[in-house]
Design a protein around this motif. Structure first.
Motif, PDB file in Angstrom:
ATOM      1  N   LYS A 172       7.650   1.514 -14.494  1.00 54.42           N
ATOM      2  CA  LYS A 172       7.651   1.747 -13.046  1.00 54.42           C
ATOM      3  C   LYS A 172       6.203   1.745 -12.556  1.00 54.42           C
ATOM      4  O   LYS A 172       5.294   2.079 -13.298  1.00 54.42           O
ATOM      5  CB  LYS A 172       8.218   3.142 -12.757  1.00 54.42           C
ATOM      6  N   ALA A 173       6.045   1.394 -11.293  1.00 59.78           N
ATOM      7  CA  ALA A 173       4.723   1.525 -10.682  1.00 59.78           C
ATOM      8  C   ALA A 173       4.528   2.995 -10.329  1.00 59.78           C
ATOM      9  O   ALA A 173       5.434   3.616  -9.774  1.00 59.78           O
ATOM     10  CB  ALA A 173       4.644   0.676  -9.429  1.00 59.78           C
ATOM     11  N   VAL A 174       3.376   3.542 -10.677  1.00 57.57           N
ATOM     12  CA  VAL A 174       3.155   4.979 -10.437  1.00 57.57           C
ATOM     13  C   VAL A 174       1.871   5.196  -9.648  1.00 57.57           C
ATOM     14  O   VAL A 174       0.860   4.552  -9.900  1.00 57.57           O
ATOM     15  CB  VAL A 174       3.021   5.751 -11.774  1.00 57.57           C
ATOM     16  N   VAL A 175       1.951   6.117  -8.693  1.00 64.41           N
ATOM     17  CA  VAL A 175       0.750   6.560  -7.993  1.00 64.41           C
ATOM     18  C   VAL A 175       0.463   7.986  -8.455  1.00 64.41           C
ATOM     19  O   VAL A 175       1.295   8.878  -8.291  1.00 64.41           O
ATOM     20  CB  VAL A 175       0.958   6.556  -6.465  1.00 64.41           C
TER      21      VAL A 175
ATOM     22  N   TYR B 275       6.689   7.222  -0.498  1.00 65.95           N
ATOM     23  CA  TYR B 275       7.719   7.569  -1.477  1.00 65.95           C
ATOM     24  C   TYR B 275       9.101   7.282  -0.916  1.00 65.95           C
ATOM     25  O   TYR B 275       9.957   6.701  -1.575  1.00 65.95           O
ATOM     26  CB  TYR B 275       7.570   9.044  -1.842  1.00 65.95           C
ATOM     27  N   ASP B 276       9.311   7.661   0.336  1.00 65.16           N
ATOM     28  CA  ASP B 276      10.613   7.402   0.970  1.00 65.16           C
ATOM     29  C   ASP B 276      10.854   5.916   1.148  1.00 65.16           C
ATOM     30  O   ASP B 276      11.945   5.412   0.925  1.00 65.16           O
ATOM     31  CB  ASP B 276      10.675   8.088   2.348  1.00 65.16           C
TER      32      ASP B 276
ATOM     33  N   SER C 284      11.229   0.339  -8.127  1.00 61.04           N
ATOM     34  CA  SER C 284      10.682   0.936  -9.349  1.00 61.04           C
ATOM     35  C   SER C 284       9.342   1.604  -9.047  1.00 61.04           C
ATOM     36  O   SER C 284       8.291   1.089  -9.409  1.00 61.04           O
ATOM     37  CB  SER C 284      10.467  -0.192 -10.358  1.00 61.04           C
ATOM     38  N   PHE C 285       9.395   2.759  -8.407  1.00 62.00           N
ATOM     39  CA  PHE C 285       8.170   3.336  -7.876  1.00 62.00           C
ATOM     40  C   PHE C 285       8.214   4.856  -7.960  1.00 62.00           C
ATOM     41  O   PHE C 285       9.246   5.478  -7.754  1.00 62.00           O
ATOM     42  CB  PHE C 285       8.033   2.888  -6.412  1.00 62.00           C
ATOM     43  N   GLU C 286       7.090   5.444  -8.299  1.00 59.74           N
ATOM     44  CA  GLU C 286       7.045   6.907  -8.416  1.00 59.74           C
ATOM     45  C   GLU C 286       5.710   7.420  -7.897  1.00 59.74           C
ATOM     46  O   GLU C 286       4.696   6.752  -8.023  1.00 59.74           O
ATOM     47  CB  GLU C 286       7.202   7.290  -9.898  1.00 59.74           C
ATOM     48  N   VAL C 287       5.738   8.584  -7.319  1.00 56.12           N
ATOM     49  CA  VAL C 287       4.503   9.258  -6.919  1.00 56.12           C
ATOM     50  C   VAL C 287       4.423  10.579  -7.689  1.00 56.12           C
ATOM     51  O   VAL C 287       5.387  11.354  -7.677  1.00 56.12           O
ATOM     52  CB  VAL C 287       4.461   9.562  -5.402  1.00 56.12           C
ATOM     53  N   LEU C 288       3.333  10.790  -8.371  1.00 60.81           N
ATOM     54  CA  LEU C 288       3.128  12.060  -9.078  1.00 60.81           C
ATOM     55  C   LEU C 288       1.873  12.719  -8.508  1.00 60.81           C
ATOM     56  O   LEU C 288       0.796  12.142  -8.565  1.00 60.81           O
ATOM     57  CB  LEU C 288       2.936  11.833 -10.583  1.00 60.81           C
ATOM     58  N   ALA C 289       2.060  13.910  -7.938  1.00 62.52           N
ATOM     59  CA  ALA C 289       0.910  14.599  -7.356  1.00 62.52           C
ATOM     60  C   ALA C 289       0.494  15.742  -8.275  1.00 62.52           C
ATOM     61  O   ALA C 289       1.261  16.684  -8.481  1.00 62.52           O
ATOM     62  CB  ALA C 289       1.256  15.131  -5.972  1.00 62.52           C
TER      63      ALA C 289
END
Lengths: 419, 175, 542
Positions: free
Chosen positions: B63-66, B88-89, B95-100
């Motif tokens: 997945k693409a991750v930020v 994110y919405d 296939s995308f995720e944001v992790l803070a």
């Protein structure tokens, strides 16, 4: 009287004795012409007197060193004043060793003034015993600094012999282009030495008169958090300000010859409040040195080299060549050990890396590379003699740059507090 | 050296070529101070989110991750968070995720902060600045755009506008 | 055109030989003192058409080329000192203007690990290997098989030479002379009326040993680029804190950090009023993680492996890992407080309770009161909208908001804002914020011993350098070679007596002055007085 006071007296005694030794060496060489006796015996006799005097002076200098050590509780090599004094002492030690091998009084005529000038130069710097900061507080301080200075002392003697070679060999009677070029370069070298003397004299003169000028400089900086900080820094000049610091305000200026305002401003690319002061000092040294040189030229009516040249007859050029080479060959391993190896070991213990391309380290390496070039050049026939002599002179300039220039012009982890 | 001369010469010159080539090559190709850089693999981490669940970066491979490092004390971090929520919405179905990753602040501080805002992407908690150091951070906020194969596509230091985030996420999704 | 290399003594010499390998007769006619380098032996064979291999070899074998490479390196290194290395482009432009910008653009701002500088070092290394090989082997051969009886021309054209007449038995004279030389540590070989005395041959190997040392040094420097041969990490540890060394299983605890300053009496006038550190040390404890390393939320299990007081110049050393004290920060930060709750009306005090700055509990029972921690700010401030925010992660102005339940208070609890530090209490007017509740209860610290500060942050550098031992070995060998070559001189004396005529020649690689003195001394012992200067045959010093 405290040990430190006593050491000061021993130091003064050493200085005076070195001056006398210099005079006796001059008498032994220059006086050849005027003595009615057999000139060789005259030279030998006065040479012995001079050597005895310089050795007693050296004993006094050693006394200064050890009593100051005892009195301050730390080895006297941690600020500019102490280090320069040590270097002068090391030069006298190196000279004594070389003299005992070759027994040439004329070498003393050049080595003693070198030591005297360095002693005087040392006295320009603040004398206070500076308690050691933690990074200097190591037995490596003793080992590294003393060994490096000893190596440099031998290079200094090599320089003296090299200069002597040039003065012996450059033909002042010839007027063709090549000879003129050689004469001019030798004269320039002597001029630079006069400028150093000028620097010392002018600083002491104004210091003796209690001259002071004060400036403040406002520095605006942006720190890590993005806040602007304004800092007002002060600097005190001990010489009349020809160049005031960049963007500074005058607080007070003592009057000198009717001059009570600075003439020029230091260019902006010279950074920091001390840059202006250093530039001012350099300019004053050049002025004083040039005046002194001009005076000497007036008195002697010919180039200084031409004045000294006739007195050099008593020694064979090939001997001078060998003395210069020998001094450098003796000094090179000592310098390698002190200035590079011990330095690396200490740096590794203190800072966690044995080599960091710090300007002082780099210039020590440059000095080392230069003298290894010198030693390699001597394998080649054509490079002995006059070319070697010039290399010995240039090498010493590099040594000086490493000691003074780096501190003066380039900042780094390594600097001593300066003038 | 006599008759062995030539082979010895060859051996030595070959050795010089190899060692010298290696030495010079190192200077040209590496500036390896170990810190994450564009093109290099993003260092893995294992951190807890606010619900006590463990997240590893390797979980998101493919997945693409930020990865966004933030703190409540850092105004630009705070300002850009709604933008990340919008991203994110927007790409939720892809296939995308944001992790803070929070910069080692107190539990209470972080939970209070998150409660005041409606943030649905995973908020992970760094402790003792371990992961922040592993990623070689020197300023905040810093955001890493990680490709599906785990390599870093871009590193952005400072607060990001919607535009900044958008363009990079597009690139991530295309790769 | 071939050179005639067959000597009159019958020995066939390789081309380019200057002195016959057997009898020493000069193969080239001249009046000058002899070219004695490498004893006149041919150093390398000259081919008609040197192939590329030979050309490259010759290039690196040349001392002149080596010197040029050293000079370029020297100048390059000097350029790197003009401006500080290793900063970014903006720094050079801002601090030094256009010259700084140019400096950076030319790549001079990080030149010591640039490709061209490393290339120069590689070339120096190559030159060291090839120059030495090319010379040491012929030299070794020449010195190993020396003839005792040399050709007359060889002897009389040495830089130090003497020709005179001898009375009496020649062989006895030679024996006697040899015995005198033995006193001066010469190895003497006698062949009838000819003599060869030699000492300090080992010093000839000095330069080659020194070169080997330098080669090892350069290889060690290269070895440092092997992955994981050197590692470096800097950590900042507060007093009492334990910090993990990034990327390893090591943890370091700063058990106690102390700074000792010089007192006024110890400082000279110039430095008085200044804080000058005398000694600062970290009582450090090194741990290794044995389990649960790197799992989030779980405390790793640590095992203590070493304890040491780290100061500058005295790093801690453990299994090749060294920890250095490189600096410290003395900004005091609040660590924890133990406040009490005071009932304002009755004056009754309850507590104290533990309130750490980092990860405090969220509920407290203090006497009849129960406190719930609702919000916590490390460096309290009000933003533009008037909302509370924190300016940083460090407890420089900590604030706690509690909901307090208890006697005299609303049953749903009343909010209380607590600033542990007095300065913040005043700055933010704590009592005013708290309004009504402030007249009922006070949360405050009773006495400074209920306040814990950590004042120091110790900066430690952790380093592993596996190539370091090789560096020292290389330097040691280099030093050995320098000492051998510079402080001892290889001296040889040849003489022969032909029908009452003594011909003596002496050679040294350094210090002809000393050679002459020693020769004059030896002759003196045999009753021949001659001034050492007179022995000089002219020509070059070496």
């Amino acid at each position: 009287m405290s040990w430190i006071d006593f050491s000061g007296h021993a130091y003064l005694a050493a200085f005076v004795l070195y001056c006398f030794a210099f005079m006796f060496y001059v008498i032994s060489i220059a006086g050849q012409r005027w003595s009615n006796r057999d000139s060789k015996r005259h030279t030998e006799r006065w040479g012995r007197i001079a050597f005895f005097t310089s050795s007693v002076g050296l004993a006094g200098h050693l006394t200064f060193f050890f009593t100051r050590w005892y009195g301050s509780g730390q080895i006297p090599t941690s600020n500019m004043y102490e280090f320069m004094s040590f270097l002068a002492m090391a030069i006298m030690i190196a000279f004594t060793i070389i003299y005992l091998i070759y027994r040439k009084p004329i070498l003393g005529m050049f080595a003693t003034p070198l030591a005297v000038i360095i002693v005087a130069y040392a006295s320009v710097f603040p004398k206070d015993v500076q308690p050691l900061i933690p990074s200097l507080n190591s037995y490596w301080l003793k080992i590294h600094v003393t060994t490096a200075a000893l190596g440099e002392a031998f290079f200094a003697v090599g320089f003296a012999a090299g200069l002597m070679y040039l003065l012996r060999v450059v033909d002042y009677s010839r007027k063709d282009a090549k000879a003129r070029k050689e004469q001019r370069w030798v004269e320039f070298t002597l001029y630079v030495i006069v400028v150093v003397i000028g620097f010392i004299s002018i600083v002491f003169s104004f210091r003796g008169a209690g001259y002071e000028a004060h400036f403040t400089q406002e520095n605006v900086m942006v720190d890590e958090q993005g806040q602007t900080i304004t800092r007002v820094e002060q600097v005190q000049y001990d010489l009349p300000p020809i160049f005031k610091p960049y963007n500074s305000q005058v607080v007070s200026v003592d009057s000198f010859l009717g001059m009570n305002k600075p003439w020029f401003e230091t260019p902006s690319w010279m950074n920091g409040i001390n840059a202006g002061r250093k530039l001012n000092t350099v300019i004053w040294s050049i002025i004083a040195g040039s005046l002194l040189y001009g005076l000497l030229r007036l008195v002697f009516r010919k180039p200084l080299g031409a004045v000294i040249h006739p007195h050099m007859d008593g020694v064979k050029p090939s001997d001078l060549d060998e003395i210069s080479y020998r001094a450098i060959a003796i000094g090179f391993p000592v310098f390698t050990l002190g200035a590079l190896i011990f330095a690396m070991i200490w740096a590794n213990e203190a800072w966690g890396r044995f080599w960091g391309w710090d300007p002082k380290e780099v210039w020590a390496l440059i000095t080392w590379l230069f003298y290894s070039v010198y030693l390699h050049f001597r394998l080649s026939r054509g490079w002995q003699g006059i070319r070697s002599a010039w290399l010995a002179v240039i090498g010493f300039v590099i040594v000086w740059f490493t000691l003074i220039g780096v501190n003066l012009i380039i900042a780094g982890l390594h600097s001593y507090a300066g003038v | 050296m006599g008759k062995n001369r030539k082979p010895i010469q060859i051996v030595i010159l070959l050795g010089v070529l190899l060692l010298g080539g290696y030495a010079v090559g190192k200077t040209l190709f590496a500036s390896d101070d170990g810190r994450p850089a564009v093109g290099k693999e993003a260092p893995n981490f294992t951190l807890l989110d606010l619900n006590g669940q463990t997240h590893q970066l390797s979980d998101y491979k493919g997945k693409a991750v930020v990865v966004n490092f933030w703190g409540t004390f850092c105004p630009p971090c705070v300002t850009e968070m709604p933008e990340f929520q919008r991203m994110y919405d927007k790409y939720k179905n892809q296939s995308f995720e944001v992790l803070a990753i929070n910069l080692s602040e107190n539990d209470l501080t972080v939970s209070n902060f998150v409660a005041e805002r409606s943030l649905t992407y995973p908020i992970l908690r760094d402790a003792n600045r371990v992961i922040e150091r592993r990623y070689g951070l020197s300023q905040y906020p810093t955001t890493f755009f990680v490709n599906p194969d785990g390599t870093i596509q871009d590193i952005f230091v400072g607060g990001m506008s919607e535009q900044d985030i958008d363009s990079r996420v597009e690139q991530l999704l295309q790769s | 055109m071939f050179q005639n290399t067959k000597c009159e003594c019958g020995h066939q010499n390789p081309p380019d030989t200057l002195l016959c390998e057997s009898c020493g007769k000069p193969l080239v006619e001249s009046d000058e003192p002899l070219e004695m380098r490498y004893d006149g032996v041919a150093r390398r064979s000259q081919k008609r058409n040197p192939n590329p291999l030979d050309r490259v070899w010759s290039f690196f074998s040349s001392v002149r080329i080596a010197v040029i490479i050293i000079i370029i390196t020297l100048i390059g290194a000097a350029l790197g000192t003009i401006y500080p290395q290793g900063n970014n482009a903006a720094y050079y432009k801002e601090t030094y203007g256009w010259s700084g910008e140019l400096y950076h653009k030319l790549g001079l701002s990080s030149m010591y690990d640039s490709w061209w500088f490393v290339c120069l070092l590689v070339m120096i290394g190559t030159s060291l290997v090839i120059c030495s090989l090319d010379r040491v082997l012929p030299l070794y051969r020449a010195l190993s098989k020396q003839q005792i009886r040399k050709h007359l021309q060889f002897i009389t054209r040495q830089k130090t030479s003497y020709v005179g007449t001898i009375e009496g038995d020649a062989e006895q004279w030679v024996q006697s002379f040899g015995n005198h030389l033995k006193r001066r540590r010469y190895k003497v070989h006698i062949d009838g009326t000819a003599l060869l005395a030699e000492k300090n041959r080992f010093s000839r190997w000095g330069p080659y040993i020194n070169h080997i040392g330098l080669i090892i040094l350069l290889l060690a420097l290269l070895a440092r680029t092997i992955p994981h041969w050197t590692e470096e990490n800097t950590i900042a540890v507060r007093d009492g804190e334990t910090v993990q060394v990034t990327g390893t299983d090591y943890y370091v605890k700063n058990d106690k950090f102390t700074v000792e300053y010089y007192n006024e009496a110890e400082l000279p006038d110039m430095l008085k009023q200044q804080e000058r550190p005398k000694l600062y040390e970290t009582k450090a404890i090194l741990y290794e993680c044995v389990s649960s390393c790197g799992e989030p939320g779980i405390e790793p299990e640590l095992k203590e492996v070493k304890q040491y007081d780290i100061t500058v110049n005295h790093p801690m050393s453990y299994k090749g890992v060294k920890l250095y004290q490189i600096g410290y920060d003395d900004e005091p930060l609040l660590q924890s407080v133990r406040p009490i709750i005071e009932d304002v009306k009755t004056g009754q005090q309850y507590g104290p309770f533990d309130l750490p700055m980092k990860n405090p509990k969220t509920s407290f029972e203090v006497g009849p009161y129960s406190l719930e921690l609702k919000a916590n700010y490390m460096e309290f401030a009000l933003n533009e909208e008037g909302s509370p925010v924190t300016k940083s992660r460090d407890p420089k102005a900590p604030a706690f908001i509690f909901i307090v339940k208890g006697p005299g208070l609303d049953e749903n609890g009343e909010p209380y804002m607590y600033f542990p530090l007095e300065k913040d209490k005043e700055r933010f007017s704590q009592d005013k914020i708290n309004q009504a509740i402030a007249s009922k209860i006070q949360i405050r610290v009773d006495g400074m011993d209920n306040v814990k500060f950590s004042s120091y942050t110790s900066y430690l550098l952790i380093r592993v350098d596996r190539a370091l031992p090789f560096v020292w070995v290389g330097l040691g060998i280099c030093m050995l070679g320098l000492l051998m070559g510079a402080y001892w001189h290889h001296r040889r004396i040849w003489l022969r007596i032909d029908e009452g005529t003594l011909s003596l020649g002496a050679h040294t690689n350094k210090n002809h002055f000393g050679m002459r003195s020693e020769t004059a001394w030896a002759l003196e012992q045999m009753g021949i007085t001659v001034e050492s200067d007179k022995l000089d045959n002219g020509g070059y010093n070496s």
